[in-house]
Design a protein around this motif. Sequence first.
Motif, PDB file in Angstrom:
ATOM      1  N   ASP A   1       0.806  -1.218   0.000  1.00 45.85           N
ATOM      2  CA  ASP A   1       0.000   0.000   0.000  1.00 45.85           C
ATOM      3  C   ASP A   1       0.841   1.271   0.000  1.00 45.85           C
ATOM      4  OD1 ASP A   1      -2.723  -1.221   0.287  1.00 45.85           O
ATOM      5  OD2 ASP A   1      -1.790  -2.027   2.101  1.00 45.85           O
ATOM      6  N   LEU A   2       2.084   1.178   0.464  1.00 46.11           N
ATOM      7  CA  LEU A   2       2.961   2.345   0.572  1.00 46.11           C
ATOM      8  C   LEU A   2       4.400   1.869   0.547  1.00 46.11           C
ATOM      9  CD1 LEU A   2       3.310   5.455   1.331  1.00 46.11           C
ATOM     10  CD2 LEU A   2       3.471   4.633   3.682  1.00 46.11           C
ATOM     11  N   ILE A   3       5.276   2.656  -0.088  1.00 43.66           N
ATOM     12  CA  ILE A   3       6.705   2.328  -0.132  1.00 43.66           C
ATOM     13  C   ILE A   3       7.487   3.470   0.501  1.00 43.66           C
ATOM     14  CG2 ILE A   3       8.697   1.850  -1.608  1.00 43.66           C
ATOM     15  CD1 ILE A   3       6.691   0.763  -3.691  1.00 43.66           C
ATOM     16  N   VAL A   4       8.340   3.127   1.457  1.00 38.75           N
ATOM     17  CA  VAL A   4       9.301   4.071   2.037  1.00 38.75           C
ATOM     18  C   VAL A   4      10.627   3.732   1.366  1.00 38.75           C
ATOM     19  CG1 VAL A   4      10.438   4.868   4.134  1.00 38.75           C
ATOM     20  CG2 VAL A   4       8.045   4.128   4.217  1.00 38.75           C
ATOM     21  N   LEU A   5      11.137   4.658   0.568  1.00 44.72           N
ATOM     22  CA  LEU A   5      12.258   4.354  -0.324  1.00 44.72           C
ATOM     23  C   LEU A   5      13.451   5.262  -0.059  1.00 44.72           C
ATOM     24  CD1 LEU A   5      13.291   2.854  -2.882  1.00 44.72           C
ATOM     25  CD2 LEU A   5      12.091   4.581  -4.240  1.00 44.72           C
ATOM     26  N   ASP A   6      14.584   4.658   0.273  1.00 48.78           N
ATOM     27  CA  ASP A   6      15.849   5.383   0.421  1.00 48.78           C
ATOM     28  C   ASP A   6      16.363   5.754  -0.966  1.00 48.78           C
ATOM     29  OD1 ASP A   6      18.279   6.375   1.350  1.00 48.78           O
ATOM     30  OD2 ASP A   6      19.175   4.397   1.604  1.00 48.78           O
ATOM     31  N   LEU A   7      16.927   6.925  -1.112  1.00 50.15           N
ATOM     32  CA  LEU A   7      17.451   7.346  -2.408  1.00 50.15           C
ATOM     33  C   LEU A   7      18.841   6.807  -2.686  1.00 50.15           C
ATOM     34  CD1 LEU A   7      16.217  11.041  -2.639  1.00 50.15           C
ATOM     35  CD2 LEU A   7      15.243   8.995  -3.698  1.00 50.15           C
ATOM     36  N   GLN A   8      19.623   6.566  -1.635  1.00 48.18           N
ATOM     37  CA  GLN A   8      21.008   6.123  -1.813  1.00 48.18           C
ATOM     38  C   GLN A   8      21.106   4.612  -1.588  1.00 48.18           C
ATOM     39  OE1 GLN A   8      23.432   8.514   0.746  1.00 48.18           O
ATOM     40  NE2 GLN A   8      23.071  10.358  -0.428  1.00 48.18           N
ATOM     41  N   LEU A   9      20.789   3.864  -2.642  1.00 45.89           N
ATOM     42  CA  LEU A   9      20.832   2.410  -2.575  1.00 45.89           C
ATOM     43  C   LEU A   9      21.985   1.894  -3.429  1.00 45.89           C
ATOM     44  CD1 LEU A   9      17.031   1.676  -3.056  1.00 45.89           C
ATOM     45  CD2 LEU A   9      18.343   1.379  -0.953  1.00 45.89           C
TER      46      LEU A   9
ATOM     47  N   GLY B   1      23.720  -0.241  -6.336  1.00 41.48           N
ATOM     48  CA  GLY B   1      23.225  -0.621  -7.659  1.00 41.48           C
ATOM     49  C   GLY B   1      22.349   0.484  -8.216  1.00 41.48           C
ATOM     50  N   VAL B   2      21.088   0.197  -8.408  1.00 42.40           N
ATOM     51  CA  VAL B   2      20.142   1.178  -8.928  1.00 42.40           C
ATOM     52  C   VAL B   2      19.706   2.086  -7.776  1.00 42.40           C
ATOM     53  CG1 VAL B   2      17.923   1.480 -10.069  1.00 42.40           C
ATOM     54  CG2 VAL B   2      19.344  -0.474 -10.652  1.00 42.40           C
ATOM     55  N   ASP B   3      19.854   3.406  -7.945  1.00 44.26           N
ATOM     56  CA  ASP B   3      19.516   4.334  -6.866  1.00 44.26           C
ATOM     57  C   ASP B   3      17.997   4.456  -6.704  1.00 44.26           C
ATOM     58  OD1 ASP B   3      18.525   7.034  -8.222  1.00 44.26           O
ATOM     59  OD2 ASP B   3      20.172   6.237  -9.426  1.00 44.26           O
ATOM     60  N   GLY B   4      17.589   4.999  -5.565  1.00 42.91           N
ATOM     61  CA  GLY B   4      16.176   5.118  -5.235  1.00 42.91           C
ATOM     62  C   GLY B   4      15.382   5.985  -6.189  1.00 42.91           C
TER      63      GLY B   4
ATOM     64  N   THR C   1      15.867   6.363  -9.435  1.00 40.90           N
ATOM     65  CA  THR C   1      15.616   5.541 -10.625  1.00 40.90           C
ATOM     66  C   THR C   1      14.520   4.517 -10.338  1.00 40.90           C
ATOM     67  OG1 THR C   1      17.905   5.818 -11.350  1.00 40.90           O
ATOM     68  CG2 THR C   1      16.678   3.977 -12.305  1.00 40.90           C
ATOM     69  N   LEU C   2      14.569   3.904  -9.144  1.00 47.78           N
ATOM     70  CA  LEU C   2      13.520   2.951  -8.766  1.00 47.78           C
ATOM     71  C   LEU C   2      12.168   3.641  -8.654  1.00 47.78           C
ATOM     72  CD1 LEU C   2      15.380   0.805  -6.094  1.00 47.78           C
ATOM     73  CD2 LEU C   2      14.717   0.112  -8.403  1.00 47.78           C
ATOM     74  N   ALA C   3      12.146   4.856  -8.114  1.00 47.20           N
ATOM     75  CA  ALA C   3      10.887   5.603  -7.996  1.00 47.20           C
ATOM     76  C   ALA C   3      10.302   5.885  -9.384  1.00 47.20           C
ATOM     77  CB  ALA C   3      11.110   6.904  -7.236  1.00 47.20           C
ATOM     78  N   ASN C   4      11.147   6.275 -10.320  1.00 50.75           N
ATOM     79  CA  ASN C   4      10.675   6.513 -11.688  1.00 50.75           C
ATOM     80  C   ASN C   4      10.152   5.229 -12.324  1.00 50.75           C
ATOM     81  OD1 ASN C   4      11.159   9.290 -11.815  1.00 50.75           O
ATOM     82  ND2 ASN C   4      13.312   8.966 -12.305  1.00 50.75           N
ATOM     83  N   GLU C   5      10.850   4.126 -12.084  1.00 50.96           N
ATOM     84  CA  GLU C   5      10.409   2.830 -12.596  1.00 50.96           C
ATOM     85  C   GLU C   5       9.047   2.453 -12.005  1.00 50.96           C
ATOM     86  OE1 GLU C   5      11.665  -1.678 -11.542  1.00 50.96           O
ATOM     87  OE2 GLU C   5      13.316  -0.406 -12.217  1.00 50.96           O
ATOM     88  N   LEU C   6       8.918   2.632 -10.690  1.00 59.61           N
ATOM     89  CA  LEU C   6       7.653   2.326 -10.025  1.00 59.61           C
ATOM     90  C   LEU C   6       6.516   3.172 -10.581  1.00 59.61           C
ATOM     91  CD1 LEU C   6       8.847   2.093  -6.337  1.00 59.61           C
ATOM     92  CD2 LEU C   6       7.620   0.298  -7.566  1.00 59.61           C
ATOM     93  N   ARG C   7       6.778   4.455 -10.740  1.00 56.39           N
ATOM     94  CA  ARG C   7       5.732   5.368 -11.178  1.00 56.39           C
ATOM     95  C   ARG C   7       5.261   5.057 -12.595  1.00 56.39           C
ATOM     96  NH1 ARG C   7       3.268   5.726  -8.310  1.00 56.39           N
ATOM     97  NH2 ARG C   7       4.315   6.921  -6.752  1.00 56.39           N
ATOM     98  N   SER C   8       6.147   4.514 -13.413  1.00 56.80           N
ATOM     99  CA  SER C   8       5.750   4.187 -14.787  1.00 56.80           C
ATOM    100  C   SER C   8       4.827   2.959 -14.827  1.00 56.80           C
ATOM    101  CB  SER C   8       6.981   3.937 -15.654  1.00 56.80           C
ATOM    102  OG  SER C   8       7.603   2.724 -15.319  1.00 56.80           O
ATOM    103  N   LYS C   9       4.826   2.162 -13.749  1.00 59.03           N
ATOM    104  CA  LYS C   9       4.039   0.911 -13.708  1.00 59.03           C
ATOM    105  C   LYS C   9       2.922   0.928 -12.680  1.00 59.03           C
ATOM    106  CE  LYS C   9       8.153  -1.776 -14.807  1.00 59.03           C
ATOM    107  NZ  LYS C   9       9.075  -2.781 -14.326  1.00 59.03           N
ATOM    108  N   SER C  10       3.004   1.820 -11.689  1.00 55.99           N
ATOM    109  CA  SER C  10       2.124   1.708 -10.531  1.00 55.99           C
ATOM    110  C   SER C  10       1.829   3.090  -9.933  1.00 55.99           C
ATOM    111  CB  SER C  10       2.805   0.837  -9.478  1.00 55.99           C
ATOM    112  OG  SER C  10       2.117   0.871  -8.268  1.00 55.99           O
ATOM    113  N   ARG C  11       0.737   3.164  -9.201  1.00 59.37           N
ATOM    114  CA  ARG C  11       0.384   4.385  -8.475  1.00 59.37           C
ATOM    115  C   ARG C  11       0.567   4.214  -6.972  1.00 59.37           C
ATOM    116  NH1 ARG C  11       1.393   8.081 -11.395  1.00 59.37           N
ATOM    117  NH2 ARG C  11       0.384   9.471  -9.930  1.00 59.37           N
ATOM    118  N   ILE C  12       1.317   3.200  -6.557  1.00 55.16           N
ATOM    119  CA  ILE C  12       1.582   2.998  -5.120  1.00 55.16           C
ATOM    120  C   ILE C  12       2.259   4.262  -4.598  1.00 55.16           C
ATOM    121  CG2 ILE C  12       2.828   1.674  -3.380  1.00 55.16           C
ATOM    122  CD1 ILE C  12       2.761  -0.712  -5.303  1.00 55.16           C
ATOM    123  N   PRO C  13       1.748   4.832  -3.506  1.00 52.16           N
ATOM    124  CA  PRO C  13       2.426   6.015  -2.933  1.00 52.16           C
ATOM    125  C   PRO C  13       3.843   5.682  -2.492  1.00 52.16           C
ATOM    126  CG  PRO C  13       0.231   5.717  -1.992  1.00 52.16           C
ATOM    127  CD  PRO C  13       0.534   4.478  -2.785  1.00 52.16           C
ATOM    128  N   ILE C  14       4.746   6.617  -2.771  1.00 49.30           N
ATOM    129  CA  ILE C  14       6.155   6.456  -2.393  1.00 49.30           C
ATOM    130  C   ILE C  14       6.500   7.576  -1.423  1.00 49.30           C
ATOM    131  CG2 ILE C  14       8.546   6.364  -3.185  1.00 49.30           C
ATOM    132  CD1 ILE C  14       7.395   5.670  -5.985  1.00 49.30           C
TER     133      ILE C  14
END
Length: 78
Positions: free
Chosen positions: A50-58, A60-63, A65-78
């Motif tokens: 239902d919700l993702i708490v996402l660190d930006l400094q991960l 491999g792939v930074d947070g 980039t992951l947020a952009n990937e998520l947003r292109s596929k899903s509307r889960i709040p980040i």
Amino acid sequence: MNQTHHILVVDDDEGITSLLCDYLANFGFVAHSASDGPAMRRQLDEHHIDLIVLDLQLPGVDGLTLANELRSKSRIPI
């Protein structure tokens, strides 16, 4: 109605992840964790989040980039 909400905490710092998951569980949330992008994707495949708490400094792939990937596929709040 008693609905359980699932939160995914994505952070490579195990101490922070553990602390956040415990805190959220104390308030009745089901907390899942992931330490990087591949682990995050597995959690999203396995659970309804239902919700993702996402660190930006991960690693491999930074947070961001992951947020952009998520947003292109899903509307889960980040």
